[in-house]
Design an enzyme around this catalytic site. Structure first.
Site, mmCIF file in Angstrom:
data_model
loop_
_atom_site.group_PDB
_atom_site.id
_atom_site.type_symbol
_atom_site.label_atom_id
_atom_site.label_comp_id
_atom_site.label_asym_id
_atom_site.label_seq_id
_atom_site.Cartn_x
_atom_site.Cartn_y
_atom_site.Cartn_z
ATOM 1 N N LYS A 120 -84.368 -12.519 25.319
ATOM 2 C CA LYS A 120 -83.852 -12.235 26.662
ATOM 3 C C LYS A 120 -84.638 -11.094 27.291
ATOM 4 O O LYS A 120 -85.027 -11.156 28.458
ATOM 5 C CB LYS A 120 -82.352 -11.906 26.591
ATOM 6 C CG LYS A 120 -81.515 -13.156 26.372
ATOM 7 C CD LYS A 120 -80.075 -12.874 25.990
ATOM 8 C CE LYS A 120 -79.416 -14.204 25.582
ATOM 9 N NZ LYS A 120 -78.075 -14.064 25.026
ATOM 10 N N GLN A 170 -74.058 -9.370 23.721
ATOM 11 C CA GLN A 170 -74.360 -10.509 22.842
ATOM 12 C C GLN A 170 -73.169 -10.817 21.923
ATOM 13 O O GLN A 170 -72.690 -9.932 21.218
ATOM 14 C CB GLN A 170 -75.622 -10.196 22.022
ATOM 15 C CG GLN A 170 -76.102 -11.342 21.160
ATOM 16 C CD GLN A 170 -76.611 -12.533 21.984
ATOM 17 O OE1 GLN A 170 -77.311 -12.375 22.991
ATOM 18 N NE2 GLN A 170 -76.235 -13.739 21.592
ATOM 19 N N ASP A 185 -73.237 -13.540 32.261
ATOM 20 C CA ASP A 185 -72.958 -14.622 31.306
ATOM 21 C C ASP A 185 -71.844 -15.528 31.847
ATOM 22 O O ASP A 185 -71.578 -16.587 31.284
ATOM 23 C CB ASP A 185 -72.505 -14.031 29.960
ATOM 24 C CG ASP A 185 -73.570 -14.174 28.881
ATOM 25 O OD1 ASP A 185 -74.465 -15.030 29.054
ATOM 26 O OD2 ASP A 185 -73.505 -13.436 27.891
#
Ligand code: NDP
Length: 284
Positions: free
Chosen positions: A49, A93, A116
């Site tokens: 990422k 994460q 997200d």
């Protein structure tokens, strides 16, 4: 004849457009990525990422916290990132170590920085069909279909898996695209029969070799979201590729299918967040 949907190529084309867009903006979009603990798969995802951000000119901050980080410490970092003018998107994460409360962490992220799209406010918007942030993996699948000239409208689509991250939002996006959608899970009866109805079969189960040739209709489009390891430790999807591919009209490989698209959609969301923060128009 079977056509392979090349997620690497499609992703590279979209990232080239993203790079141009970033260069044309009056501010530099910024993404903060938070990793707690040392799960090797998560470390790889986080590194990818950050690398993708660099590639397209997005500013990125990376926070690697030790396994023993407390809930309070993590929430305090999120508060700090919520306030930071350099950070437009925050990504924690998952999964987090077991002693941490994931739900509370997701709720703490400012929904306008939740790139997200896991915060209930953003999940609700996805359900309604008027959303700011794309659910990354499902949106990646939709882009793969669009780039391949496949319109889900009127098609029978079967989604294997009902997780909040993939299965459910995938079904929603297909529904918004006017498909007729069935969601399958571990309690679905006559699974193979249901799957055989699919014009488009999207698998997000997380088991190597799960989708076999008898579950796939001739000429179906098969999208493999799974990321697994086979018995030799080799990266593979959910689909028994060698036996399924010859029956399909289109299929995604693993690796090189859906995987690269997920990060590309995250980059798009970060740009959206930055534009909104700057009061710029966002095209949906
Ligand atoms: P989850 O484990 O959260 O969900 C798996 C789903 O599969 C569940 O809904 C489960 O049903 C269903 N399932 C499990 N066993 C069966 C079975 N025997 N028959 C029918 N359904 C079954 O996984 P995720 O959704 O998070 O991820 C799925 C896969 O996608 C994983 O391999 C993951 O690594 C990958 N992934 C890939 C991404 C990418 O970028 N390409 C991003 C995110 C995930 P039930 O709900 O009944 O338990």
């Amino acid at each position: 004849m079977t056509k392979l949907i090349n997620g690497k190529e499609i992703s590279a084309a979209i990232r080239a457009e993203i790079r141009q867009e970033v260069a044309s903006l009056p501010l530099r979009p910024g993404l903060a990525v938070v990793l707690v603990g040392s799960d090797p798969a998560s470390q790889v995802y986080v590194r990818n990422k950050n690398r993708a951000c660099e590639e397209v000119g997005i500013y990125s901050e990376m926070y690697t916290l030790p396994e023993e980080t407390t809930q309070e410490q993590l929430l305090s970092l999120i508060d700090q990132l919520n306030e930071s003018p350099l950070v437009h998107g925050i990504l924690v994460q998952l999964p987090l170590p077991k002693h941490l409360n994931e739900e509370e962490v997701i709720l703490r992220i400012n929904p306008s920085k939740d790139v997200d799209a896991f915060h209930p406010a953003n999940v609700g918007k996805i359900m309604i069909g008027n959303y700011d942030f794309l659910p990354c993996t499902p949106a990646g699948v939709m882009e793969l279909l669009a780039y391949s000239g496949i319109d889900p409208a009127g098609k029978e689509c079967v989604v294997l898996g009902r997780s909040n991250i993939v299965g459910k939002p995938q079904a929603m996006l297909l529904l918004h695209a006017n498909a007729t959608v069935t969601i399958c899970h571990s309690r679905t009866a006559n699974l193979a029969e249901v799957c055989r109805r699919a014009d488009i079969l999207v698998s997000a189960v997380g088991r190597a070799g799960f989708v076999t040739a008898d579950m796939v209709k001739d000429g179906a489009i098969v999208i493999d979201v799974g990321i697994n390891r086979d018995e030799n430790g080799k990266l593979c999807g959910d689909v028994a590729f060698d036996e399924v591919a010859p029956k399909t009209s289109y299929i995604t490989p693993v690796p090189g299918g859906v995987g690269p698209m997920t990060i590309t959609m995250l980059l798009k969301n970060t740009i959206t967040a930055a534009k909104r923060a700057a009061g710029l128009e966002v095209h949906k």
